[in-house]
Every structure is written in C-alpha cells, then in structure tokens.
Design a protein around this motif. Structure first.
Motif, PDB file in Angstrom:
ATOM      1  N   ARG A   1      -0.106  -5.523  -1.963  1.00  0.00           N
ATOM      2  CA  ARG A   1       0.423  -4.566  -0.992  1.00  0.00           C
ATOM      3  C   ARG A   1       1.925  -4.492  -1.251  1.00  0.00           C
ATOM      4  NH1 ARG A   1      -2.278  -3.564   3.876  1.00  0.00           N
ATOM      5  NH2 ARG A   1      -0.671  -1.967   4.041  1.00  0.00           N
ATOM      6  N   GLY A   2       2.586  -3.535  -0.615  1.00  0.00           N
ATOM      7  CA  GLY A   2       4.031  -3.411  -0.746  1.00  0.00           C
ATOM      8  C   GLY A   2       4.468  -2.770  -2.051  1.00  0.00           C
TER       9      GLY A   2
ATOM     10  N   SER B   1       0.074 -10.528   0.994  1.00  0.00           N
ATOM     11  CA  SER B   1       0.807 -11.023   2.158  1.00  0.00           C
ATOM     12  C   SER B   1       0.481 -12.481   2.459  1.00  0.00           C
ATOM     13  CB  SER B   1       0.524 -10.150   3.381  1.00  0.00           C
ATOM     14  OG  SER B   1      -0.857 -10.118   3.652  1.00  0.00           O
TER      15      SER B   1
ATOM     16  N   GLN C   1       4.671  -4.967   4.748  1.00  0.00           N
ATOM     17  CA  GLN C   1       4.021  -5.443   3.527  1.00  0.00           C
ATOM     18  C   GLN C   1       4.968  -5.488   2.325  1.00  0.00           C
ATOM     19  OE1 GLN C   1       1.104  -6.718   3.200  1.00  0.00           O
ATOM     20  NE2 GLN C   1       0.071  -6.123   5.070  1.00  0.00           N
ATOM     21  N   ILE C   2       6.042  -4.737   2.373  1.00  0.00           N
ATOM     22  CA  ILE C   2       6.909  -4.586   1.200  1.00  0.00           C
ATOM     23  C   ILE C   2       7.614  -5.881   0.790  1.00  0.00           C
ATOM     24  CG2 ILE C   2       8.940  -3.360   0.293  1.00  0.00           C
ATOM     25  CD1 ILE C   2       7.863  -0.874   1.854  1.00  0.00           C
TER      26      ILE C   2
ATOM     27  N   GLY D   1       5.132  -8.261  -0.871  1.00  0.00           N
ATOM     28  CA  GLY D   1       4.611  -7.599  -2.061  1.00  0.00           C
ATOM     29  C   GLY D   1       5.566  -7.722  -3.236  1.00  0.00           C
TER      30      GLY D   1
ATOM     31  N   GLU E   1       3.003   2.383  -0.614  1.00  0.00           N
ATOM     32  CA  GLU E   1       2.920   1.585   0.619  1.00  0.00           C
ATOM     33  C   GLU E   1       3.666   2.280   1.748  1.00  0.00           C
ATOM     34  OE1 GLU E   1       1.623  -0.653   3.110  1.00  0.00           O
ATOM     35  OE2 GLU E   1       1.325  -1.707   1.208  1.00  0.00           O
TER      36      GLU E   1
END
Length: 183
Positions: A101-102, A74, A111-112, A115, A106
């Motif tokens: 992350r993501g 992130s 966060q996606i 990511g 997840e």
C-alpha cells in the motif's frame, strides 16, 4: 498467458513443501489465503498481528516444517523486533509475501509512510527484498525467494506492488462525493 500470481504462489508453496501459512487478513491476499485454507496439506493460521506470523514461522521451522507469512505493508512495522531478534539471531529461514500500500494510486494518506518505509526497513534487518509489478515477476520472485529462504536459511520478502493488486479507494472517493454535493 501467465496465471495470476496468487494461483502460482499456491502452486509454488506445494512444490517447495510449505506446510504452514500464517497471515493477517488482507484484500490483496484473499485469493491466496482462500487457496491455502482449502488445501488439506497446508495449515493456514490467522494471526492477530504480523509479529505472530514471524514467531509462527520460527516455530514451524523448529518443528520441521517450511512456512510462509502473508501480510500487508502496513503490518511490516509490527515485525521489526521479531525479525531482528528471532530470525536474524537464530538464522531461521523466513519467507514473506507483502502486499503493498502507499504506492501507485494510493488515496489513503495513512498508508503512504509505511508503504515507503517497507523496503528500507526490511533491508536494514538483512531481509532480501524482491519487488514485483506483474504476475510473471511475482511467480519468478516467489520461486527464487522460496529457494533462497529454505536452502540458504535466508530471510526473504516478496513485495507485491500496488500496480499488480490495484489501488484501493479511500480519500479520493470521499473528496469527490463532497465536491459533488457542493456543486
């Protein structure tokens, strides 16, 4: 059996002469950060933003030291201007470890997007990106990345997948608790 990637990363930092490690605290990096902080031969510097880590890395290189920058995915967006201007224009080496992350498992929707953007963003800046999913792959990529960065003055990022560090729980647990309350 292969040692956890964090133990191997610290060993490789020592082997390749990394003297400065800049980081923004992250749970996926805790073991590596703690190892670096406990090592009297490595100066560990907590930064308030990931962008500061890029400046720290450039300054360390100008001062004759090799460095590594540690961050969560992130925070990659915070580094774009520093990588594009300082690292690319001045052709400084840069070695980063980015915990992802993501990805797989997840549950935090915030966060996606980043990511998924990390790899194309870094590649668009000329950063060599190595994605890893196992301790063995991480060790190999960190070794290759350190060599590439400091022998070729390249920018390198090793992306530690969410499969390796584990998915953090967020929305899914909250939704499950709400569902259980309403049953």
């Amino acid at each position: 059996m292969v040692d956890p990637w964090t133990i191997e990363a610290h060993r490789l930092f020592k082997k390749h002469g990394v003297k400065t490690v800049g980081y923004v605290p992250d749970a996926g990096l805790t073991d590596l950060i703690n190892s670096c902080e406990a090592d009297n031969d490595i100066r560990s510097v907590v930064t308030t933003t990931e962008e500061e880590g890029i400046g720290l890395s450039a300054g360390a290189w100008l001062g004759g030291d090799k460095s590594a920058v540690l961050m969560q995915s992130s925070g990659v967006g915070n580094t774009v201007n520093a990588i594009a201007s300082i690292i690319s224009s001045c052709q400084f080496p840069l070695f980063m470890i980015v915990t992802m992350r993501g990805q797989y498992g997840e549950s935090n929707p915030w966060q996606i997007p980043m990511g998924q953007a990390v790899e194309p963003v870094l590649k668009s800046l000329g950063v060599h990106v190595f994605e890893v999913e196992t301790d063995e792959e991480a060790t190999e990529a960190i070794e290759a990345g350190l060599k590439m960065a400091f022998v070729s003055n390249a920018a390198v990022a090793v992306l530690i997948s969410q499969r390796l560090i584990g998915a953090k729980s967020f929305i899914a647990d909250v939704a499950e608790e709400v569902h259980n309350v309403h049953e």
